[in-house]
Design a protein around this motif. Structure first.
Motif, PDB file in Angstrom:
ATOM      1  N   GLU A  34       1.236  40.506 -13.608  1.00 33.95           N
ATOM      2  CA  GLU A  34       2.119  41.483 -14.232  1.00 33.95           C
ATOM      3  C   GLU A  34       3.587  41.122 -14.018  1.00 33.95           C
ATOM      4  O   GLU A  34       4.415  41.285 -14.917  1.00 33.95           O
ATOM      5  CB  GLU A  34       1.829  42.879 -13.676  1.00 33.95           C
ATOM      6  CG  GLU A  34       0.469  43.431 -14.044  1.00 33.95           C
ATOM      7  CD  GLU A  34       0.360  43.733 -15.527  1.00 33.95           C
ATOM      8  OE1 GLU A  34       1.404  43.900 -16.172  1.00 33.95           O
ATOM      9  OE2 GLU A  34      -0.767  43.797 -16.046  1.00 33.95           O
ATOM     10  N   TYR A  35       3.912  40.634 -12.839  1.00 28.98           N
ATOM     11  CA  TYR A  35       5.298  40.264 -12.553  1.00 28.98           C
ATOM     12  C   TYR A  35       5.763  39.156 -13.499  1.00 28.98           C
ATOM     13  O   TYR A  35       6.874  39.211 -14.049  1.00 28.98           O
ATOM     14  CB  TYR A  35       5.433  39.810 -11.108  1.00 28.98           C
ATOM     15  CG  TYR A  35       6.838  39.342 -10.748  1.00 28.98           C
ATOM     16  CD1 TYR A  35       7.819  40.260 -10.398  1.00 28.98           C
ATOM     17  CD2 TYR A  35       7.172  37.989 -10.775  1.00 28.98           C
ATOM     18  CE1 TYR A  35       9.112  39.836 -10.097  1.00 28.98           C
ATOM     19  CE2 TYR A  35       8.448  37.552 -10.472  1.00 28.98           C
ATOM     20  CZ  TYR A  35       9.416  38.484 -10.131  1.00 28.98           C
ATOM     21  OH  TYR A  35      10.690  38.060  -9.834  1.00 28.98           O
ATOM     22  N   ILE A 231       4.385  47.894 -10.826  1.00 23.63           N
ATOM     23  CA  ILE A 231       3.503  46.748 -10.611  1.00 23.63           C
ATOM     24  C   ILE A 231       2.770  46.871  -9.280  1.00 23.63           C
ATOM     25  O   ILE A 231       1.559  46.613  -9.183  1.00 23.63           O
ATOM     26  CB  ILE A 231       4.309  45.437 -10.664  1.00 23.63           C
ATOM     27  CG1 ILE A 231       4.826  45.187 -12.086  1.00 23.63           C
ATOM     28  CG2 ILE A 231       3.468  44.252 -10.190  1.00 23.63           C
ATOM     29  CD1 ILE A 231       5.761  44.003 -12.196  1.00 23.63           C
ATOM     30  N   TYR A 234       0.106  49.569  -9.554  1.00 28.01           N
ATOM     31  CA  TYR A 234      -0.992  49.071 -10.380  1.00 28.01           C
ATOM     32  C   TYR A 234      -1.863  48.101  -9.582  1.00 28.01           C
ATOM     33  O   TYR A 234      -3.105  48.144  -9.661  1.00 28.01           O
ATOM     34  CB  TYR A 234      -0.415  48.386 -11.616  1.00 28.01           C
ATOM     35  CG  TYR A 234      -1.438  47.960 -12.637  1.00 28.01           C
ATOM     36  CD1 TYR A 234      -2.377  48.854 -13.130  1.00 28.01           C
ATOM     37  CD2 TYR A 234      -1.470  46.653 -13.125  1.00 28.01           C
ATOM     38  CE1 TYR A 234      -3.309  48.471 -14.065  1.00 28.01           C
ATOM     39  CE2 TYR A 234      -2.403  46.248 -14.060  1.00 28.01           C
ATOM     40  CZ  TYR A 234      -3.319  47.166 -14.534  1.00 28.01           C
ATOM     41  OH  TYR A 234      -4.255  46.782 -15.466  1.00 28.01           O
TER      42      TYR A 234
END
Length: 250
Positions: A34-35, A231, A234
């Protein structure tokens, strides 16, 4: 039955705490993926996602092997991950490949009937193919490790298990859905608490404007710290869900 399985899952986590490593790996892989995606590093994100999925069967096999042996030692974890790796990977890869080919064919047929390619048709094709596959073959990994089944035998065993206990399997999926909802609500609450003090909204923005914002505009509104928090939440939610799911399935 579902509540009993949940209780047994938490007992397994307490008895074999190394199962938590599966959640740690899943959470770290999701966080890194995600990052990279949010920062425009799509190539690195896709690479991390690919290797995250490829290595994950090691943790699945290791977790199930500890339960199968009733041994929570690091040696059992390592041995199980290595010895059961391909027993978990190969059936999953075969089912995924078959599902992709079937979804492609179905999408092509729908596009031919509908007169053209459409994103909605593609989504429908994927949905109609992968939902039944997930429903009937979701337990192949437990059969491969706990019952020591071969590649196609594990798939056949999962299909047989689902057909013989459909209501229990549906209850299992409902339990997984409830767990996801609980984790989502908890993450949303924590996120809203931390973001409320750091975000300054333009009072001229209405609901329609917010919903029609692009991903880049939403990121700019939330800010870098806010995105990092999202993030992290999540990733933590993914890790917790994974660590509970594996013994729950077992």
């Amino acid at each position: 039955m579902v509540f009993q399985s949940f209780r047994e899952a938490f007992r397994c986590i307490l008895r074999y705490p190394l199962i938590l490593l599966s959640g740690v790996w899943a959470g770290c892989a999701v966080a890194a993926f995600e990052y990279c995606i949010f920062n425009g590093l799509d190539f690195y994100g896709e690479t991390i996602g690919f290797f995250g999925l490829i290595i994950f069967p090691f943790f699945v096999g290791a977790s199930y092997e500890m339960i199968h042996r009733d041994d929570g030692s690091l040696s059992a974890f390592r041995t199980g991950g290595i010895s059961r790796y391909f027993a978990v990977l190969l059936p999953g890869a075969f089912v995924t490949f078959f599902g992709v080919i079937a979804a492609f064919i179905l999408t092509f047929l729908l596009a031919a009937v509908g007169g053209g390619q459409d994103d909605i048709l593609m989504i429908m094709g994927i949905f109609w193919i992968f939902i039944p596959i997930l429903f009937f073959f979701f337990f192949y990994d437990t059969a491969a490790v706990l019952e020591e089944k071969k590649v196609f035998d594990s798939l056949r065993r999962s299909l047989q298990f689902v057909r013989s206990r459909p209501f229990e399997v549906i209850a299992f999926y409902c339990g997984c859905f409830v767990l996801l909802i609980v984790l989502f609500i908890a993450s949303a609450f924590i996120g809203s608490v931390f973001l409320a003090g750091s975000m300054v909204f333009d009072p001229s923005l209405d609901v329609n404007t917010l919903l029609n914002m692009t991903a880049e505009e939403q990121q700019a509104l939330i800010g870098e710290e806010g995105m990092s928090l999202i993030i992290a939440l999540y990733a933590v939610g993914t890790g917790i869900f994974t660590a509970i799911l594996l013994p729950f399935k077992a």
